[in-house]
Design an enzyme around this catalytic site. Sequence first.
Site, PDB file in Angstrom:
ATOM      1  N   HIS A  18       0.842  -1.201   0.000  1.00  0.00           N
ATOM      2  CA  HIS A  18       0.000   0.000   0.000  1.00  0.00           C
ATOM      3  C   HIS A  18       0.883   1.260   0.000  1.00  0.00           C
ATOM      4  O   HIS A  18       0.700   2.163  -0.828  1.00  0.00           O
ATOM      5  CB  HIS A  18      -0.909  -0.035   1.241  1.00  0.00           C
ATOM      6  CG  HIS A  18      -1.807   1.153   1.384  1.00  0.00           C
ATOM      7  ND1 HIS A  18      -3.131   1.130   1.004  1.00  0.00           N
ATOM      8  CD2 HIS A  18      -1.577   2.403   1.860  1.00  0.00           C
ATOM      9  CE1 HIS A  18      -3.673   2.329   1.245  1.00  0.00           C
ATOM     10  NE2 HIS A  18      -2.750   3.108   1.770  1.00  0.00           N
ATOM     11  N   GLU A  19       1.840   1.302   0.894  1.00  0.00           N
ATOM     12  CA  GLU A  19       2.710   2.482   0.969  1.00  0.00           C
ATOM     13  C   GLU A  19       3.572   2.593  -0.295  1.00  0.00           C
ATOM     14  O   GLU A  19       3.909   3.701  -0.736  1.00  0.00           O
ATOM     15  CB  GLU A  19       3.589   2.445   2.226  1.00  0.00           C
ATOM     16  CG  GLU A  19       2.825   2.360   3.555  1.00  0.00           C
ATOM     17  CD  GLU A  19       1.707   3.379   3.700  1.00  0.00           C
ATOM     18  OE1 GLU A  19       1.779   4.461   3.080  1.00  0.00           O
ATOM     19  OE2 GLU A  19       0.726   3.086   4.418  1.00  0.00           O
ATOM     20  N   HIS A  48       1.654   4.561  -2.760  1.00  0.00           N
ATOM     21  CA  HIS A  48       1.817   6.005  -2.504  1.00  0.00           C
ATOM     22  C   HIS A  48       3.205   6.456  -2.960  1.00  0.00           C
ATOM     23  O   HIS A  48       3.359   7.491  -3.612  1.00  0.00           O
ATOM     24  CB  HIS A  48       1.682   6.291  -0.998  1.00  0.00           C
ATOM     25  CG  HIS A  48       0.276   6.257  -0.478  1.00  0.00           C
ATOM     26  ND1 HIS A  48      -0.732   7.035  -1.001  1.00  0.00           N
ATOM     27  CD2 HIS A  48      -0.290   5.541   0.532  1.00  0.00           C
ATOM     28  CE1 HIS A  48      -1.869   6.803  -0.328  1.00  0.00           C
ATOM     29  NE2 HIS A  48      -1.626   5.894   0.607  1.00  0.00           N
ATOM     30  N   GLU A  61      -4.729   7.998  -2.883  1.00  0.00           N
ATOM     31  CA  GLU A  61      -5.246   6.728  -2.360  1.00  0.00           C
ATOM     32  C   GLU A  61      -5.542   5.756  -3.502  1.00  0.00           C
ATOM     33  O   GLU A  61      -5.412   4.539  -3.348  1.00  0.00           O
ATOM     34  CB  GLU A  61      -6.494   7.017  -1.510  1.00  0.00           C
ATOM     35  CG  GLU A  61      -6.804   5.984  -0.460  1.00  0.00           C
ATOM     36  CD  GLU A  61      -5.729   5.847   0.620  1.00  0.00           C
ATOM     37  OE1 GLU A  61      -5.674   4.801   1.266  1.00  0.00           O
ATOM     38  OE2 GLU A  61      -4.926   6.804   0.800  1.00  0.00           O
TER      39      GLU A  61
END
Lengths: 500, 500
Positions: free
Chosen positions: A265-266, A269, A295
């Site tokens: 997830h990071e 980003h 997001e």
Amino acid sequence: MTALEQLTQKQKRIHSLESIAGLLGWDQQTLLPEESSDQRQDQIATMASAIHEARTDSEIGGLLSKLESQTPAPDTKNPADDVGIILRDARTDYDRCTKLPAAWVEQHARLCSEAYHAWAEARKNNDFASYAPYIQRHLDLAKEEAEHLGWGDRPYDLMIDFHDPGVDAATIDSLFSELKTGLAPVLKQILDSPTKARTDIFKGFPVAEQKTFLEEVTASLGFNYKRGRIDISLHPFCSGNGADTRMTTRFDVDNPLDSLFSSIHETGHGMYEQGLPLDSLHNALGKAAGMGAHESQSRLWENQVCRSKAFWKHYEPKFRSAFPTQLEGISSDDLYLAINAVSRNPIRVDSDEVTYNLHIIIRFEIEKKLFAEELQVSELPDYWNAQYKELLGIEPKDDAEGVLQDVHWSGGSFGYFPSYCLGNMLAAQLWYSAADQLPSLEEDLAKGEFENLLNWLRENVHQHGARYHLLELSQKATGQALSPKSLIRYLKDRYLPLYA
Amino acid sequence: MTALEQLTQKQKRIHSLESIAGLLGWDQQTLLPEESSDQRQDQIATMASAIHEARTDSEIGGLLSKLESQTPAPDTKNPADDVGIILRDARTDYDRCTKLPAAWVEQHARLCSEAYHAWAEARKNNDFASYAPYIQRHLDLAKEEAEHLGWGDRPYDLMIDFHDPGVDAATIDSLFSELKTGLAPVLKQILDSPTKARTDIFKGFPVAEQKTFLEEVTASLGFNYKRGRIDISLHPFCSGNGADTRMTTRFDVDNPLDSLFSSIHETGHGMYEQGLPLDSLHNALGKAAGMGAHESQSRLWENQVCRSKAFWKHYEPKFRSAFPTQLEGISSDDLYLAINAVSRNPIRVDSDEVTYNLHIIIRFEIEKKLFAEELQVSELPDYWNAQYKELLGIEPKDDAEGVLQDVHWSGGSFGYFPSYCLGNMLAAQLWYSAADQLPSLEEDLAKGEFENLLNWLRENVHQHGARYHLLELSQKATGQALSPKSLIRYLKDRYLPLYA
């Protein structure tokens, strides 16, 4: 120097100061010795005041006026060129910094600090009443803020605009009600299914091997470790910028999927940041398009890509060879089901990608009603619990597990929650557009090759910076207005076969 | 606010900015991703300019004049009270920042950058001639600096004063010539001895265990890990301050003593910082007394304490139990001899504590002669080699191993080298004073207890901050003027029995 060059110089200085403040925050959450936070608070305050001074520099106001009044006047409402984009963003930033009276800024800063402590205490003691007045004061301050910034009749729209410029509550309302309707039967089928994922089957995964594995995965996705790092913090996050991207994860020997998917997830980003034009990080051309767009990138990599069958076709053997004994008794089906577990969970941050959207819809409805004064702060716990009962079929055992679970309102961060769900929508929409245009996508994933997808995102999303706001970006990148249709389609595609 | 309170506020801001710049530097040398240094250079430049602006703030000048002219006037030449101490230091700092013209500052900054690259190239190519003009320009700038700061007739004294306030070349000359004379017979006996230390007997010490061991040792010495860390960098250093002390070491599986003693050395620096009054880090009451005083702390812990028989009485069993197989064939005598190895080495940073002083004396003589124009830059290599031959009995195989080995002059850091040796002198002097006043010192060390010694240093050195300059501190803490006698005595005590 031209006025634009002068403005650029000032923007570079602001960006540099902000990036330094970012490093202080990163270090605080990863490495800072436990008793050194007193000095860190001073350092953070020093940087905050230097940044405020730089952003409110009256010379910026003069330069903006000069640039805005040149002939031909740049169109900063619907800018067609780079300069128009830069000026629109710089004007918004300058006005938002300078129009707020010092007294408001001071009150807000103090309230944030007090409300944070009140929230932490209230959650510990399961005592909503003690925290309620702080939410009320934040609401009052938000309305005052809207007055100062010329949004007096639309305070909640302003809050949303802070996180996703160009989006308003009415738009979200319409998107969310379609999503809510579409989600209900999907969730019903999953929860009624006799198939139940088990997530408690993972035991004793050594941290060093977890770290090696997730670094291999995230590097292969495309995170540039020559301009970034991953470290450990209590809560995973991604900070820094494309020039030096600092993401974090956490490790639990009995929950390897948590650190793996958190770091993926990071990485989403981080790769967005790394895809923004490196020579424009100081202005709108090199800034993210907003929270929802951000997001969308983290979610797309976490969910659409890395929870897919194709991804695990390539990575399951690698995962098993990294953890041969730990995965011995776990079948491929059980593993894949655990990766795509759905369950009723009262806690947003622990929830899966299907129910997550409902957690957000509840919070959006609440914020909207609070700002419209259709709901009083004192009524929050009852309303919260009723909504959880209705939409998710669960009743939080107490307010600590209910309305007190999120930190956001203690910082006056209204209008933040919707971005998560807008991001989910855009992620699904980008996913199907990419699949349309990249016929080998599924095959690529099954071979552990992600370059085509990353390049597609670089070209259709990242390179634009904040040139397009969320709704424009959706149109530009996918040819369609933002809508929950793709998200619903994706959740059906992914989950209904699993939970037949 | 009183004038003093206003000054304090400004000093706190300067300190805060400097501590942030310090963190940027630390991060750069420990964690920064390899391609992120472009942004880091910008950030460092941003902070440098913010610090310069804060230190040259003309309001500081006004406040200082006001405070200096109050009745009764504070004695800032020989200050008796805290305010006098603070004002003396603040005045020096303000004058040194404001009296240098912008053109000089710019030239100096550019020269530092160019000279660094020239030095690195010259060392690589063993080409002193290409680097010589940069040393000459630094000498010229240093003399200009002395003119601007009112030290026109004593430029080298000013350079020394930057590192050790209150010390001048004549004082060092007299100390060093006594030391040189006293050292000669000691070194002769050691080098003529049939006893030869072997340092190549250590093989395959795993990094993780080395790290655990050195953290145990440094924590037991008294380094406060709740307000500090140890990380890895190419060259060990200690940065930060007592509020958040960041030291580093490096690891070599075949050289465990290097990382151990490096980290003990940095622990000495770190504990000095941690012993300075925490509420005065922004002014002279909470600053170190100078480079020599700082070095006395690192050397005392590294050499007097941790190379001692008593220390290893306690730690040898622990060292052996951490590395049982690696130390199997190594006797206690061989281990202790390796810890106290002395040899002819052309490289200063690789040399032992006996010969180290001669490396420094050579550099001091050179700097002194350069400033006095008794030596031309072009003559440096020959002079260097002749001195090494005479004092150390070695001839560098080329200039890269000789006059080009140190980075210091490329940054215009003249007057820096002597501090190392002044620190050695003070360390030995403090050591014997502490031993006189702490009858159980030897016993404490043999039990791995260091609290009495650390408390003695806290009381006699650390707590004073920069209240006393090096020479005053020596008098105050040891009852005697700074002298090489204790250092010579200590080297005899330690080494002559070993190399009989």
